[in-house]
Design a protein around this motif. Structure first.
Motif, PDB file in Angstrom:
ATOM      1  N   UNK A 185      -8.195   1.344  -4.519  1.00  0.00           N
ATOM      2  CA  UNK A 185      -7.103   0.502  -4.057  1.00  0.00           C
ATOM      3  C   UNK A 185      -7.538  -0.752  -3.310  1.00  0.00           C
ATOM      4  N   UNK A 186      -8.651  -0.686  -2.571  1.00  0.00           N
ATOM      5  CA  UNK A 186      -9.108  -1.827  -1.778  1.00  0.00           C
ATOM      6  C   UNK A 186     -10.629  -1.924  -1.860  1.00  0.00           C
ATOM      7  N   UNK A 187     -11.188  -2.128  -3.061  1.00  0.00           N
ATOM      8  CA  UNK A 187     -12.646  -2.112  -3.238  1.00  0.00           C
ATOM      9  C   UNK A 187     -13.366  -3.201  -2.453  1.00  0.00           C
ATOM     10  N   UNK A 188     -12.637  -4.227  -2.020  1.00  0.00           N
ATOM     11  CA  UNK A 188     -13.269  -5.282  -1.218  1.00  0.00           C
ATOM     12  C   UNK A 188     -13.853  -4.734   0.079  1.00  0.00           C
TER      13      UNK A 188
ATOM     14  N   UNK B 232      -2.320   7.198   4.827  1.00  0.00           N
ATOM     15  CA  UNK B 232      -3.306   8.206   4.426  1.00  0.00           C
ATOM     16  C   UNK B 232      -3.418   8.362   2.912  1.00  0.00           C
ATOM     17  N   UNK B 233      -2.860   7.418   2.146  1.00  0.00           N
ATOM     18  CA  UNK B 233      -2.898   7.553   0.692  1.00  0.00           C
ATOM     19  C   UNK B 233      -3.746   6.488   0.010  1.00  0.00           C
ATOM     20  N   UNK B 234      -4.464   5.678   0.773  1.00  0.00           N
ATOM     21  CA  UNK B 234      -5.283   4.625   0.173  1.00  0.00           C
ATOM     22  C   UNK B 234      -6.686   5.152  -0.103  1.00  0.00           C
TER      23      UNK B 234
ATOM     24  N   UNK C 188       0.839  -1.204   0.000  1.00  0.00           N
ATOM     25  CA  UNK C 188       0.000   0.000   0.000  1.00  0.00           C
ATOM     26  C   UNK C 188       0.873   1.253   0.000  1.00  0.00           C
ATOM     27  N   UNK C 189       0.323   2.318  -0.574  1.00  0.00           N
ATOM     28  CA  UNK C 189       0.972   3.623  -0.518  1.00  0.00           C
ATOM     29  C   UNK C 189       0.669   4.233   0.842  1.00  0.00           C
TER      30      UNK C 189
ATOM     31  N   UNK D 148      -8.815   5.550   3.505  1.00  0.00           N
ATOM     32  CA  UNK D 148      -8.541   4.721   4.666  1.00  0.00           C
ATOM     33  C   UNK D 148      -7.387   5.333   5.453  1.00  0.00           C
ATOM     34  N   UNK D 149      -7.584   5.503   6.756  1.00  0.00           N
ATOM     35  CA  UNK D 149      -6.571   6.098   7.620  1.00  0.00           C
ATOM     36  C   UNK D 149      -6.238   5.116   8.735  1.00  0.00           C
ATOM     37  N   UNK D 150      -4.967   4.726   8.846  1.00  0.00           N
ATOM     38  CA  UNK D 150      -4.526   3.802   9.892  1.00  0.00           C
ATOM     39  C   UNK D 150      -3.240   4.344  10.515  1.00  0.00           C
ATOM     40  N   UNK D 151      -3.217   4.436  11.836  1.00  0.00           N
ATOM     41  CA  UNK D 151      -2.016   4.898  12.522  1.00  0.00           C
ATOM     42  C   UNK D 151      -1.974   4.378  13.942  1.00  0.00           C
TER      43      UNK D 151
END
Length: 343
Positions: free
Chosen positions: A111-114, A104-106, A74-75, A149-152
């Motif tokens: 990128x993840x249509x599922x 923060x770039x997805x 992922x970016x 999508x934001x993950x941290x």
């Protein structure tokens, strides 16, 4: 460091005026009141229980992403790519002293249509959605509101204090973990020290540790602070400067919104000489976008007056105002529609 220098250094990080971001419950905030009291007057708000219908609220965890998408690259940012499994490990190891990466770039539908099935039906407060309208110019059209999508992990944050481009509103929904937001109103832009080549990003990276000697006007800014918890959504209105910091492993999604209240600012930004093009082309673009804004406002008004029926659903193709009027929720690209319509 001498005592005098230490005292001067401490005073250089003076605290600006701080207020709490208003908090409301979705149970007591009908959608039309949300429009009238927050979106139209450009006021931030945290709404608890905003999207209980999302399967994501029950299934999305760091382990979910590691197990299901661990091998996916992922970016993470403009400069960094990582496998999802490595990202999740770094997020779980993140500390405020040594923060890990912040995804923060997805763009989910790209990128993840599922994941789209877990976010349907849409958040009722993430409307109106002019970006999704078929009359929007292609370069501005975002069929799902540009869900990000934001993950941290603890201490992880977006790299720059900023406000969103296009003069758009942002609706961020916290799914897992807790995140703190700091906002500054548009009228405080004069105190925010935007970069010369990027008017919507600030030289001040961390508003809690701003150097008042270097940025003296920042002390005049009014800070709005609030924390979102799982199930909360926060409206960050157009042109509001903001910074966010994960307090622990955090997963959230963000969508952008356009409405009549922030449309003039969008037109100004789209037609700014910095955006390029000849003066004639900018005048033509401004005329088109101003006319389009009037058309979309009419479509939204008719939907409000007649919220049900075939005419309202047809108008929603141009300017979807309500979640239930979106045909198949959103018009995703055909090769990704299956993942979007499983719910």
């Amino acid at each position: 460091m001498s005592t005098a220098v230490a005292m001067n250094h401490a005073s250089s990080r003076a605290e600006s005026t701080t207020r709490s971001i208003e908090r409301r419950s979705a149970a007591d905030l009908p959608y039309e009141r949300f429009l009238k009291e927050y979106l139209e007057p450009n006021r931030p708000v945290i709404i608890s229980g905003a999207a209980p219908q999302w399967n994501a609220m029950r299934t999305w965890t760091p382990e979910f992403f590691k197990n299901r998408f661990g091998s996916l690259t992922v970016n993470v940012s403009y400069e960094t790519k990582m496998k999802m499994s490595e990202l999740i490990d770094a997020v779980l190891a993140s500390t405020p002293e040594k923060p890990g990466p912040y995804l923060h770039k997805v763009i989910i539908y790209r990128d993840m249509p599922e994941l789209l099935a877990d976010l349907s039906p849409d958040n009722v407060y993430a409307f109106p959605r002019r970006y999704a309208g078929s009359l929007m110019q292609e370069r501005f059209r975002r069929p799902d509101g540009f869900l990000k999508l934001l993950i941290g992990g603890a201490g992880g944050k977006f790299p720059l204090m900023h406000y969103d481009t296009d003069n758009s509103h942002a609706m961020i929904t916290e799914i897992y973990g807790d995140k703190e937001f700091i906002l500054f109103p548009p009228e405080d832009t004069q105190y925010m020290y935007p970069f010369a080549n990027s008017s919507h990003t600030s030289e001040i990276e961390n508003p809690d540790q701003a150097d008042i000697v270097k940025y003296p006007l920042f002390a005049k800014a009014t800070k709005y602070r609030g924390t979102v918890y799982p199930g909360d959504s926060i409206l960050i209105p157009s042109a509001w400067w903001h910074a966010a910091r994960a307090l622990n492993p955090s997963i959230s999604v963000c969508t952008n919104m356009m409405y009549r209240s922030n449309w003039p600012g969008f037109v100004n930004e789209a037609c700014d000489p910095v955006a390029g093009g000849s003066s004639v082309n900018r005048l033509l673009k401004r005329a088109y976008l101003n006319g389009l804004g009037a058309v979309l406002t009419t479509c939204e008004g008719l939907q409000k007056a007649m919220p049900r029926g075939p005419l309202s659903r047809k108008l929603a193709e141009f300017a979807p105002r309500y979640r239930q009027q979106l045909p198949t929720e959103v018009d995703y690209p055909k090769h990704r529609r299956t993942a979007a319509s499983q719910s």
